[in-house]
Design an enzyme around this catalytic site. Structure first.
Site, mmCIF file in Angstrom:
data_model
loop_
_atom_site.group_PDB
_atom_site.id
_atom_site.type_symbol
_atom_site.label_atom_id
_atom_site.label_comp_id
_atom_site.label_asym_id
_atom_site.label_seq_id
_atom_site.Cartn_x
_atom_site.Cartn_y
_atom_site.Cartn_z
ATOM 1 N N LYS A 132 -3.230 15.802 -8.317
ATOM 2 C CA LYS A 132 -2.094 15.628 -9.533
ATOM 3 C C LYS A 132 -1.795 16.735 -9.247
ATOM 4 C CE LYS A 132 -3.193 11.279 -10.691
ATOM 5 N NZ LYS A 132 -2.149 10.934 -10.828
ATOM 6 N N THR A 161 -9.029 2.529 -19.016
ATOM 7 C CA THR A 161 -9.360 1.280 -17.570
ATOM 8 C C THR A 161 -10.506 1.460 -16.883
ATOM 9 O OG1 THR A 161 -8.592 3.100 -15.952
ATOM 10 C CG2 THR A 161 -6.835 2.612 -17.702
ATOM 11 N N TYR A 200 -8.076 15.462 -5.888
ATOM 12 C CA TYR A 200 -7.697 14.640 -7.177
ATOM 13 C C TYR A 200 -6.845 15.853 -7.688
ATOM 14 C CZ TYR A 200 -6.723 11.397 -10.824
ATOM 15 O OH TYR A 200 -6.440 10.584 -12.111
ATOM 16 N N ASP A 250 0.748 -1.377 0.202
ATOM 17 C CA ASP A 250 0.013 -0.022 -0.003
ATOM 18 C C ASP A 250 0.749 1.113 0.023
ATOM 19 O OD1 ASP A 250 -1.864 2.208 0.512
ATOM 20 O OD2 ASP A 250 -2.652 1.408 2.349
ATOM 21 N N VAL A 251 1.031 2.183 -0.738
ATOM 22 C CA VAL A 251 2.248 3.196 -0.891
ATOM 23 C C VAL A 251 1.696 4.483 0.091
ATOM 24 C CG1 VAL A 251 2.305 3.006 -3.387
ATOM 25 C CG2 VAL A 251 1.154 4.602 -3.025
ATOM 26 N N ASN A 299 2.616 4.533 -10.140
ATOM 27 C CA ASN A 299 1.321 4.693 -11.424
ATOM 28 C C ASN A 299 -0.321 5.018 -10.076
ATOM 29 O OD1 ASN A 299 -0.827 3.975 -13.229
ATOM 30 N ND2 ASN A 299 -1.083 2.101 -12.193
HETATM 31 N N1 LIG Z 1 -8.096 6.580 -16.580
HETATM 32 C C1 LIG Z 1 -7.408 7.777 -17.035
HETATM 33 O O1 LIG Z 1 -8.248 8.155 -17.390
HETATM 34 C C2 LIG Z 1 -6.649 8.499 -16.023
HETATM 35 C C3 LIG Z 1 -6.791 9.536 -16.819
HETATM 36 C C4 LIG Z 1 -5.873 10.380 -15.977
HETATM 37 C C5 LIG Z 1 -4.803 10.046 -15.308
HETATM 38 N N2 LIG Z 1 -5.005 8.169 -15.478
HETATM 39 C C6 LIG Z 1 -4.104 7.833 -13.807
HETATM 40 O O2 LIG Z 1 -3.241 6.584 -13.693
HETATM 41 C C7 LIG Z 1 -2.995 5.727 -13.549
HETATM 42 C C8 LIG Z 1 -3.213 5.048 -13.853
HETATM 43 O O3 LIG Z 1 -4.865 5.017 -13.245
HETATM 44 P P1 LIG Z 1 -5.382 3.802 -13.983
HETATM 45 O O4 LIG Z 1 -6.364 4.855 -15.058
HETATM 46 O O5 LIG Z 1 -5.001 2.875 -14.913
HETATM 47 O O6 LIG Z 1 -6.605 3.379 -13.176
HETATM 48 P P2 LIG Z 1 -6.938 2.175 -12.365
HETATM 49 O O7 LIG Z 1 -7.867 2.412 -11.189
HETATM 50 O O8 LIG Z 1 -7.652 0.990 -13.018
HETATM 51 O O9 LIG Z 1 -5.564 1.768 -11.810
HETATM 52 C C9 LIG Z 1 -4.961 2.087 -10.618
HETATM 53 C C10 LIG Z 1 -4.419 0.881 -9.409
HETATM 54 O O10 LIG Z 1 -4.219 1.769 -8.243
HETATM 55 C C11 LIG Z 1 -4.103 0.490 -6.899
HETATM 56 N N3 LIG Z 1 -4.268 0.963 -5.756
HETATM 57 C C12 LIG Z 1 -4.815 2.571 -5.454
HETATM 58 N N4 LIG Z 1 -4.619 2.420 -3.758
HETATM 59 C C13 LIG Z 1 -3.020 1.929 -4.161
HETATM 60 C C14 LIG Z 1 -2.320 1.808 -2.869
HETATM 61 N N5 LIG Z 1 -2.850 3.239 -1.637
HETATM 62 N N6 LIG Z 1 -1.351 1.134 -2.750
HETATM 63 C C15 LIG Z 1 -1.196 0.692 -4.063
HETATM 64 N N7 LIG Z 1 -1.909 0.661 -5.238
HETATM 65 C C16 LIG Z 1 -3.224 1.054 -5.080
HETATM 66 C C17 LIG Z 1 -5.673 -0.028 -7.872
HETATM 67 O O11 LIG Z 1 -5.368 -0.643 -7.286
HETATM 68 C C18 LIG Z 1 -5.124 0.221 -9.137
HETATM 69 O O12 LIG Z 1 -4.663 -1.122 -9.312
HETATM 70 C C19 LIG Z 1 -3.432 6.918 -11.705
HETATM 71 O O13 LIG Z 1 -2.663 7.592 -11.602
HETATM 72 C C20 LIG Z 1 -4.193 7.248 -13.041
HETATM 73 O O14 LIG Z 1 -4.661 9.043 -11.221
HETATM 74 C C21 LIG Z 1 -6.087 7.821 -15.507
#
Ligand SMILES: NC(=O)c1ccc[n+]([C@@H]2O[C@H](COP(=O)([O-])OP(=O)(O)OC[C@H]3O[C@@H](n4cnc5c(N)ncnc54)[C@H](O)[C@@H]3O)[C@@H](O)[C@H]2O)c1
Length: 261
Positions: free
Chosen positions: A163, A194, A159, A66-67, A93
């Site tokens: 960011k 995603t 959020y 857990d980060v 990530n």
């Molecule tokens: N999907 C989008 O449209 C989008 C847009 C902008 C930015 N992002 C960024 O991309 C990155 C990946 O997100 P995604 O879209 O793949 O969604 P996602 O929900 O599939 O991925 C996020 C992952 O982080 C994990 N996570 C959450 N809390 C955690 C913790 N405390 N410790 C360890 N792991 C933890 C979740 O279980 C999940 O596997 C994120 O940083 C997100 O903010 C996504």
């Protein structure tokens, strides 16, 4: 899949690597020769992801972590050090997002997002840099951010603020860690298809508002959402020697959305 082996002999850690962009990144780095450790809180998802990638012939394992928890982060890095004796690439990530209006955002909701995105990046970057320095590795750190760091969007003040804090960490750590030969960069993602982009059971890019504003009216120049693999390709590029003269940058990966702000 690219026909390259840019990460042969290297070790990468991807936080939140069981799903979405993290999973695609783990897959891409591993397909180019890296040994990849994915970490996250959900053991079922993490183990399933590692199993799928291992079955494809890649060197990928899951370790629980857990980060947002300093002790847990220390456990992740102890595991990486004991198992591999080095770390070359860290991808910060992990994130979580629940839409909430600003006036309804209580302290717990606010803290949760900051704990994962900002504190998590701080804990992991510090631990990774220490491990890289101890093993004389010219490491690379990539922070996965969002274009929301640079724009106002409803129901995501927590959020968005987290960011832009992450982007500032990218720039500041890039400056300080260059002395140690570590390059830090980020990507600012737009709409990526995603699990995070499913709101109330509906995929964001399939909604009427997405189709009319972002697609039909071209607010996203490419008129579509992106795939996780399209983000992973840029993250892998930043982790590679192809990006040897990129430092402290936050590259947009958004189909041109930030251009039409
Ligand atoms: N999907 C989008 O449209 C989008 C847009 C902008 C930015 N992002 C960024 O991309 C990155 C990946 O997100 P995604 O879209 O793949 O969604 P996602 O929900 O599939 O991925 C996020 C992952 O982080 C994990 N996570 C959450 N809390 C955690 C913790 N405390 N410790 C360890 N792991 C933890 C979740 O279980 C999940 O596997 C994120 O940083 C997100 O903010 C996504």
């Amino acid at each position: 899949m690219a026909n390259m082996r840019r990460f042969e002999g290297q070790v990468a850690l991807v936080t939140g690597g069981a799903t979405g962009v993290g999973y695609a990144t783990a897959s891409r780095l591993a397909s180019e020769g890296a040994k990849v450790v994915i970490t996250g809180r959900r053991a079922d998802l993490g183990e399933a992801a590692a199993r799928t990638l291992t079955e494809q012939g890649f060197a990928v394992e899951y370790t629980a972590g857990d980060v947002s928890d300093e002790l847990s982060v220390s456990g992740i890095f102890t595991h990486v050090e004991r198992s591999y004796g080095r770390l070359d690439i860290l991808v910060n990530n992990a994130a979580a997002f629940q839409p909430i209006r600003f006036l309804g955002a209580d302290r717990a909701a606010w803290r949760k997002v900051f704990d994962i995105i900002v504190d998590g990046t701080y804990f992991c970057t510090q631990a990774a840099a220490q491990l890289m320095i101890a093993n004389r590795i010219q490491g690379r750190i990539i922070n996965v951010s969002s274009i929301n760091g640079a724009r106002a969007l409803e129901e995501s003040s927590h959020y968005n603020a987290a960011k832009i804090a992450m982007d500032q960490l990218t720039r500041s750590t890039a400056l300080e860690l260059m002395d140690e030969g570590i390059r830090v960069n980020g990507v600012a993602l737009g709409f990526i298809d995603t699990p995070m982009s499913v709101v109330d059971g509906v995929k964001e890019h399939e909604t009427e508002w997405f189709q009319s504003i972002y697609a039909a009216r071209g607010k996203i120049i490419q008129r579509r959402s992106g795939q996780p693999e399209e983000a992973a390709g840029v993250i892998a590029f930043l982790a590679s020697e192809d990006a040897s003269y990129i430092c402290g940058a936050v590259l947009p990966v958004d189909g041109g959305l930030s251009v039409t702000f």
